[in-house]
Structure formats: C-alpha cells, structure tokens
Design a protein around this motif. Structure first.
Motif, PDB file in Angstrom:
ATOM      1  N   GLU A   1      16.916  73.137  67.310  1.00 29.74           N
ATOM      2  CA  GLU A   1      16.335  72.165  66.786  1.00 29.74           C
ATOM      3  C   GLU A   1      17.616  70.902  66.585  1.00 29.74           C
ATOM      4  N   ASN A   2      18.600  71.241  66.578  1.00 27.22           N
ATOM      5  CA  ASN A   2      19.753  70.342  66.463  1.00 27.22           C
ATOM      6  C   ASN A   2      20.463  69.802  67.581  1.00 27.22           C
ATOM      7  N   ARG A   3      20.921  68.699  67.728  1.00 28.00           N
ATOM      8  CA  ARG A   3      21.846  68.258  68.813  1.00 28.00           C
ATOM      9  C   ARG A   3      23.153  68.175  68.580  1.00 28.00           C
ATOM     10  N   PHE A   4      23.938  68.786  69.178  1.00 27.18           N
ATOM     11  CA  PHE A   4      25.604  68.885  68.668  1.00 27.18           C
ATOM     12  C   PHE A   4      26.420  68.245  69.856  1.00 27.18           C
ATOM     13  N   ARG A   5      27.270  67.378  69.170  1.00 29.23           N
ATOM     14  CA  ARG A   5      28.181  66.875  70.018  1.00 29.23           C
ATOM     15  C   ARG A   5      29.395  67.051  69.670  1.00 29.23           C
TER      16      ARG A   5
ATOM     17  N   ASN B   1      36.460  84.026  55.787  1.00 28.72           N
ATOM     18  CA  ASN B   1      35.701  84.698  54.924  1.00 28.72           C
ATOM     19  C   ASN B   1      35.568  84.073  53.471  1.00 28.72           C
ATOM     20  N   THR B   2      35.652  82.991  53.497  1.00 27.49           N
ATOM     21  CA  THR B   2      35.937  81.970  52.657  1.00 27.49           C
ATOM     22  C   THR B   2      34.572  81.751  51.590  1.00 27.49           C
ATOM     23  N   GLY B   3      33.503  81.840  52.267  1.00 28.28           N
ATOM     24  CA  GLY B   3      32.190  81.461  51.693  1.00 28.28           C
ATOM     25  C   GLY B   3      31.921  80.249  51.895  1.00 28.28           C
ATOM     26  N   ASN B   4      32.692  79.298  52.449  1.00 24.06           N
ATOM     27  CA  ASN B   4      32.342  77.956  52.758  1.00 24.06           C
ATOM     28  C   ASN B   4      33.261  77.462  53.908  1.00 24.06           C
ATOM     29  N   THR B   5      32.798  77.838  55.016  1.00 30.06           N
ATOM     30  CA  THR B   5      33.533  77.711  56.256  1.00 30.06           C
ATOM     31  C   THR B   5      33.128  76.452  57.089  1.00 30.06           C
ATOM     32  N   VAL B   6      33.862  75.348  57.486  1.00 29.51           N
ATOM     33  CA  VAL B   6      33.730  74.414  58.186  1.00 29.51           C
ATOM     34  C   VAL B   6      34.467  74.507  59.700  1.00 29.51           C
ATOM     35  N   PHE B   7      33.440  74.620  60.726  1.00 30.75           N
ATOM     36  CA  PHE B   7      34.122  74.789  62.127  1.00 30.75           C
ATOM     37  C   PHE B   7      33.851  73.500  62.749  1.00 30.75           C
ATOM     38  N   LYS B   8      34.731  73.053  63.458  1.00 37.03           N
ATOM     39  CA  LYS B   8      34.689  71.815  64.351  1.00 37.03           C
ATOM     40  C   LYS B   8      34.396  72.177  65.698  1.00 37.03           C
ATOM     41  N   LEU B   9      33.302  71.586  66.361  1.00 36.55           N
ATOM     42  CA  LEU B   9      32.985  71.801  67.613  1.00 36.55           C
ATOM     43  C   LEU B   9      33.937  70.699  68.456  1.00 36.55           C
ATOM     44  N   ASP B  10      34.808  71.181  69.061  1.00 36.37           N
ATOM     45  CA  ASP B  10      36.001  70.230  69.811  1.00 36.37           C
ATOM     46  C   ASP B  10      35.908  70.231  71.173  1.00 36.37           C
ATOM     47  N   ARG B  11      34.806  70.778  71.671  1.00 33.48           N
ATOM     48  CA  ARG B  11      34.335  70.737  73.143  1.00 33.48           C
ATOM     49  C   ARG B  11      33.088  70.999  73.476  1.00 33.48           C
ATOM     50  N   SER B  12      32.682  70.483  74.678  1.00 28.11           N
ATOM     51  CA  SER B  12      31.288  70.728  75.113  1.00 28.11           C
ATOM     52  C   SER B  12      31.199  72.123  75.677  1.00 28.11           C
ATOM     53  N   GLY B  13      30.173  72.513  75.534  1.00 30.24           N
ATOM     54  CA  GLY B  13      29.761  74.095  76.014  1.00 30.24           C
ATOM     55  C   GLY B  13      29.109  74.794  74.848  1.00 30.24           C
ATOM     56  N   SER B  14      29.148  76.188  75.175  1.00 28.46           N
ATOM     57  CA  SER B  14      28.585  77.081  74.122  1.00 28.46           C
ATOM     58  C   SER B  14      29.589  77.749  73.156  1.00 28.46           C
ATOM     59  N   PHE B  15      29.131  77.777  72.057  1.00 25.22           N
ATOM     60  CA  PHE B  15      30.071  78.515  71.122  1.00 25.22           C
ATOM     61  C   PHE B  15      29.077  79.731  70.588  1.00 25.22           C
ATOM     62  N   TYR B  16      29.679  80.751  70.285  1.00 21.65           N
ATOM     63  CA  TYR B  16      29.044  82.033  69.810  1.00 21.65           C
ATOM     64  C   TYR B  16      29.722  82.566  68.617  1.00 21.65           C
TER      65      TYR B  16
ATOM     66  N   VAL C   1      25.417  77.897  69.623  1.00 20.52           N
ATOM     67  CA  VAL C   1      25.437  76.561  69.506  1.00 20.52           C
ATOM     68  C   VAL C   1      25.949  75.807  70.718  1.00 20.52           C
ATOM     69  N   LYS C   2      25.059  74.990  71.535  1.00 13.97           N
ATOM     70  CA  LYS C   2      25.354  74.292  72.551  1.00 13.97           C
ATOM     71  C   LYS C   2      25.680  72.779  72.287  1.00 13.97           C
ATOM     72  N   VAL C   3      26.781  72.458  72.638  1.00 18.88           N
ATOM     73  CA  VAL C   3      27.595  71.212  72.368  1.00 18.88           C
ATOM     74  C   VAL C   3      27.417  70.286  73.670  1.00 18.88           C
ATOM     75  N   MET C   4      26.751  69.267  73.552  1.00 16.97           N
ATOM     76  CA  MET C   4      26.702  68.257  74.667  1.00 16.97           C
ATOM     77  C   MET C   4      27.755  67.831  74.941  1.00 16.97           C
ATOM     78  N   SER C   5      28.071  67.449  76.251  1.00 19.15           N
ATOM     79  CA  SER C   5      29.278  66.722  76.895  1.00 19.15           C
ATOM     80  C   SER C   5      29.073  65.089  76.421  1.00 19.15           C
ATOM     81  N   HIS C   6      30.179  64.689  76.607  1.00 15.31           N
ATOM     82  CA  HIS C   6      29.928  63.017  76.337  1.00 15.31           C
ATOM     83  C   HIS C   6      29.120  62.389  77.128  1.00 15.31           C
TER      84      HIS C   6
END
Length: 159
Positions: A51-55, A90-105, A122-127
């Motif tokens: 439901e979300n668009r990731f870049r 395992n910090t309980g509040n993790t921020v993950f940067k989507l640094d490339r296009s493609g799929s993250f598992y 998570v599928k990240v769109m290419s530029h």
C-alpha cells in the motif's frame, strides 16, 4: 521593474525548494508496529508494504518490544532463516534506510515469529520508476499549487 521579477522568481524557486521532499519515513505496520500479526492475517506486513510507495532514500521505522528485525536474502526470507542476516537490530526502535532500488526482505529474529507472519518484502522504486509518472504525484501537485499561490501573492503585493 526587473527587480520585482527577480524577487518573484526567487520567491517561487524558494517555494518549490521548500516543498520538494526528498525522502519519507514510514512506520512499519502503522500504529500496530512490528508485532506478530493476528492468526488469520499472516500477510499483514506485505499488504502494508504494498500500500506504500518506497523510493531510494526513504526510511522505515520498526517499533517493537522484546523482538528484533533482520534484513535477509530472499532465500532466507522464504525459509524464515535468521542465521545470516545482512542487518540486525533489537533496540525496539529501529530505523532502516532504503539505500537502493529493488527488494528488501525483513523477518523477525524472535523464535517462531517469522513463521507466524512477522516478515515483509519492501520493494523500492528506481529513480527512473519514480520519475516516470507512474507514482503518486500528490506532492508535485501540491508544490505546483503552492508555487502558483506564492506567485499570485507576489504579483498582487509586490507590483
């Protein structure tokens, strides 16, 4: 008169710059956070991701208690294998940067949680994909509308 046009140009460019958003942060699972989904809702996280668009440059935040989040390969995702993650937190509040296009598992590292549906692709769109017009154009429309509003204001009150 030329200085008025220069001022209008500067105000308009500033408005576009302020409204251009280069990245977003989304909380995984919205208010539910990163938890084992209900027994009949094992596709919860993949539905949320769809439901979300990731870049490239966006970040996703995982909020959880007594759990963990792992980024794994597609093969490890399918098997719920947590032995060789490329990312672990395992910090309980993790921020993950989507640094490339493609799929993250992503999977939970807590025993049995992945098998019960606490995993996500998570599928990240290419530029190129994000610039092609196939994505949401709401922010572009808002920027153009706001820029037009600023230009009208400048024309009315500066000239």
């Amino acid at each position: 008169m030329a200085s008025h046009y220069m001022m209008l140009l500067l105000v308009s460019l500033s408005a576009f710059h302020l409204l251009s958003v280069s990245s977003y942060e989304l909380q995984v699972g919205d208010t539910n956070g990163w938890v084992v989904p209900a027994a009949n809702d094992s596709k919860f996280y993949n539905d949320w991701a769809s439901e979300n668009r990731f870049r490239v440059g966006d970040t996703i935040r995982f909020k959880y208690v007594k759990d963990s989040v792992l980024e794994v390969t597609e093969a490890d995702y399918k098997k719920c294998n947590s032995t060789h993650p490329s990312f672990f937190s395992n910090t309980g509040n993790t921020v993950f940067k989507l640094d490339r296009s493609g799929s993250f598992y992503f999977i939970s590292g807590a025993f049995g949680h992945c098998r019960r549906g606490q995993r996500m692709i998570v599928k990240v769109m290419s530029h190129q994909d994000s610039d092609s017009g196939g994505g949401s154009s709401g922010s572009t429309v808002a920027a153009l509308s706001f820029g037009t509003l600023i230009a009208q204001f400048a024309l009315k009150y500066l000239f």
